[in-house]
Design an enzyme around this catalytic site. Structure first.
Site, PDB file in Angstrom:
ATOM      1  N   TYR A 293      -2.812  -5.555  -2.208  1.00  0.00           N
ATOM      2  CA  TYR A 293      -3.091  -6.489  -3.304  1.00  0.00           C
ATOM      3  C   TYR A 293      -2.928  -5.889  -4.692  1.00  0.00           C
ATOM      4  O   TYR A 293      -2.532  -6.577  -5.618  1.00  0.00           O
ATOM      5  CB  TYR A 293      -4.519  -7.044  -3.174  1.00  0.00           C
ATOM      6  CG  TYR A 293      -4.678  -7.969  -1.992  1.00  0.00           C
ATOM      7  CD1 TYR A 293      -4.323  -9.314  -2.089  1.00  0.00           C
ATOM      8  CD2 TYR A 293      -5.140  -7.502  -0.767  1.00  0.00           C
ATOM      9  CE1 TYR A 293      -4.451 -10.170  -1.007  1.00  0.00           C
ATOM     10  CE2 TYR A 293      -5.261  -8.347   0.328  1.00  0.00           C
ATOM     11  CZ  TYR A 293      -4.916  -9.672   0.206  1.00  0.00           C
ATOM     12  OH  TYR A 293      -5.023 -10.515   1.275  1.00  0.00           O
ATOM     13  N   GLU A 353      -0.877  -8.926   4.866  1.00  0.00           N
ATOM     14  CA  GLU A 353      -1.545  -9.717   3.817  1.00  0.00           C
ATOM     15  C   GLU A 353      -1.015  -9.299   2.464  1.00  0.00           C
ATOM     16  O   GLU A 353      -0.890  -8.104   2.177  1.00  0.00           O
ATOM     17  CB  GLU A 353      -3.063  -9.479   3.785  1.00  0.00           C
ATOM     18  CG  GLU A 353      -3.820 -10.141   4.894  1.00  0.00           C
ATOM     19  CD  GLU A 353      -5.329  -9.905   4.792  1.00  0.00           C
ATOM     20  OE1 GLU A 353      -5.839  -9.720   3.663  1.00  0.00           O
ATOM     21  OE2 GLU A 353      -5.979  -9.896   5.851  1.00  0.00           O
TER      22      GLU A 353
HETATM   23  C1  FCB Z   1      -8.550  -8.798   2.405  1.00  0.00           C
HETATM   24  C2  FCB Z   1      -9.123  -9.443   3.646  1.00  0.00           C
HETATM   25  C3  FCB Z   1      -8.908 -10.918   3.719  1.00  0.00           C
HETATM   26  C4  FCB Z   1      -9.043 -11.582   2.373  1.00  0.00           C
HETATM   27  C5  FCB Z   1      -8.226 -10.871   1.328  1.00  0.00           C
HETATM   28  C6  FCB Z   1      -8.268 -11.499  -0.028  1.00  0.00           C
HETATM   29  O1  FCB Z   1      -9.246  -7.633   2.129  1.00  0.00           O
HETATM   30  O2  FCB Z   1      -8.577  -8.865   4.800  1.00  0.00           O
HETATM   31  O3  FCB Z   1      -9.792 -11.440   4.680  1.00  0.00           O
HETATM   32  O4  FCB Z   1     -10.374 -11.689   2.030  1.00  0.00           O
HETATM   33  O5  FCB Z   1      -8.632  -9.545   1.236  1.00  0.00           O
END
Ligand code: FCB
Length: 448
Positions: A293, A353
């Protein structure tokens, strides 16, 4: 026009997690998880929110799969609620819980969407927490037993299995009190780290012994931590933070050892493997999932807790911060993919993710023109493509998240979805980013 073309067969998907979307927290025999328990206590979660209802996915799974199909998703990553299947974490199996995931897997199959399943996305059974949870070494065997039950039942229909999602965040729930179980005890946290690794190893062993179809790996959160200055103090602080977040997992899994500098720093707190543990943890897996992220600048700080560090966000000059205060720095994703590739020795890597909590402003129909999220996603896909071009064996990308959902300690305030959820009516409304992403999938490309 410049086009970033992705390789044929690149896997485009979206991710969710059980506690964040399912709701139905005590329906059909489901047991209490640590997140049920935690969110039901006052002042633990922003606004007093809970996952009791969430997106009510438990009752709306067919509709949600239809939506995935409409968006053209090739794969869907979700997690199983351990407490739906084993309400007390071990012992009696709840067949209705298994049936729910059976139906979901069948719907996905009919829709031609690949299923990627995570066993542990944080919602440990509370009955096991009452026995010490992940701080209790027996939890590694309870996890392996749970894994065997679900491999036996679903092993024919799951392409990619992940043992844990972001074990570092699970451990933080024992050290920092922000996430469930909400403890603040560093001595437990590093035992938890080791037990999570060992549980991973045991589940992989069960998987190999059972000769199931599909592949197995783990999902780690690899945020990019860089020193805030050239000083040696900041360099070492960044190294401690990085080893704490990444190498406590990458190290034992891929190299059979815990990071030396951090272990020395932690002294008696450092993980204490028993003979044979590291061999179990360090066994071949099939892929590595990377959640990414943000990039943070790390400084040494004498009052900065156990790791004596503080952090601030690195962000591109035009960007402030996303709705949750994270910066935007796509090159950090490229760097983390290189690191993952290096550790995993060329195994397939998936971005499991990546996404953005944007400042969504729905119009009167609930439609959101989320240009901010589209920009974030596009920049990160280009950064992922940079890694591909440099030879990283990247095989897929999963957006966090398919739909707005319960964002842990922040409750429902942050919205990460490419589909808006109107929580009052449970209506799903694809945002502009969902339409954009459908176009990316169809073209298998991002335009610059
Ligand atoms: C990650 C998690 C996911 C979500 C995102 C924003 O750390 O795995 O469940 O909360 O962040």
């Amino acid at each position: 026009m410049l086009i970033r073309q992705f390789p044929e067969g690149f896997l485009w998907g979206a991710s969710t997690a059980a506690y964040q979307i399912e709701g139905a927290w005590n329906a059909d025999g489901k047991g209490e998880s640590i997140w049920d328990h935690f969110s039901h206590q006052p002042y633990r979660i922003e606004n007093g929110d809970t996952g009791d209802v969430a997106c009510d996915h438990y009752h709306r799974a067919p509709e949600d799969v239809a939506l995935m199909k409409q968006l053209g998703l090739r794969a869907y990553r979700f997690s199983l609620a351990w407490t739906r299947i084993l309400p007390a974490g071990r012992g009696t199996v709840n067949s209705k819980g298994l049936d729910f995931y059976d139906r979901l897997l069948d719907e996905l199959h009919k829709a031609g969407i690949q299923a990627n399943v995570t066993l542990n996305h944080w919602d440990l059974p509370q009955a096991l927490q009452d026995l010490g949870g992940w701080a209790n070494r027996d939890c590694t065997d309870w996890f392996a037993d749970y894994a065997r039950i679900v491999f036996d039942r679903f092993g024919d229909r799951v392409a990619l299995w992940a043992t844990h999602n972001e074990p570092a965040v699970v451990a933080s729930g024992y050290a920092q009190g922000v996430m469930a179980p909400g403890l603040a005890d560093a001595s437990q946290a590093y035992r938890v780290v080791h037990h999570l690794n060992l549980a991973h190893g045991k589940a992989v062993q069960v998987f190999r012994q059972g000769n199931y179809r599909g592949k197995i790996g783990i999902v780690l959160d690899l945020q990019n931590f860089i020193p805030a200055s050239d000083s040696e103090a900041d360099h070492l602080a960044a190294q401690r933070v990085t080893e704490n977040a990444h190498d406590l997992y990458l190290g034992p899994i891929f190299r059979g050892r815990y990071p030396a500098y951090l272990s020395e720093w932690l002294g008696a707190l450092a993980p204490q493997p028993q003979p044979g543990d590291l061999e179990l943890i360090h066994q071949p897996i099939d892929f590595l999932g990377v959640n990414h992220y943000f990039t943070a600048l790390v400084s040494h700080h004498p009052h900065g807790g156990l790791l004596k560090s503080t952090m601030s966000m690195k962000t591109l000059p035009m960007w402030g911060q996303t709705e949750v205060g994270w910066g935007v720095y796509p090159a950090g994703l490229t760097a983390m993919l290189h690191k993952a590739h290096q550790f995993a020795g060329g195994l397939p890597i998936y971005i499991t993710e990546n996404g953005c909590a944007a400042h969504d402003e729905p119009d009167s129909d609930g439609f959101v023109k989320d240009y901010e999220r589209i920009a974030y996603l596009r920049l990160h896909l280009i950064a992922a493509h940079d890694a591909l071009q440099a030879g990283v064996n990247l095989q897929g990308y999963f957006i966090w998240s398919l739909m707005d959902n319960f964002e842990w300690a922040s409750g429902y305030r942050p919205r990460f979805g490419i589909v808006r959820v109107d929580y009052a009516t449970q209506k799903r409304i694809p945002k502009l980013s969902a339409h954009w992403y459908a176009g990316v999938i169809q073209a298998n490309a991002v335009t610059l």
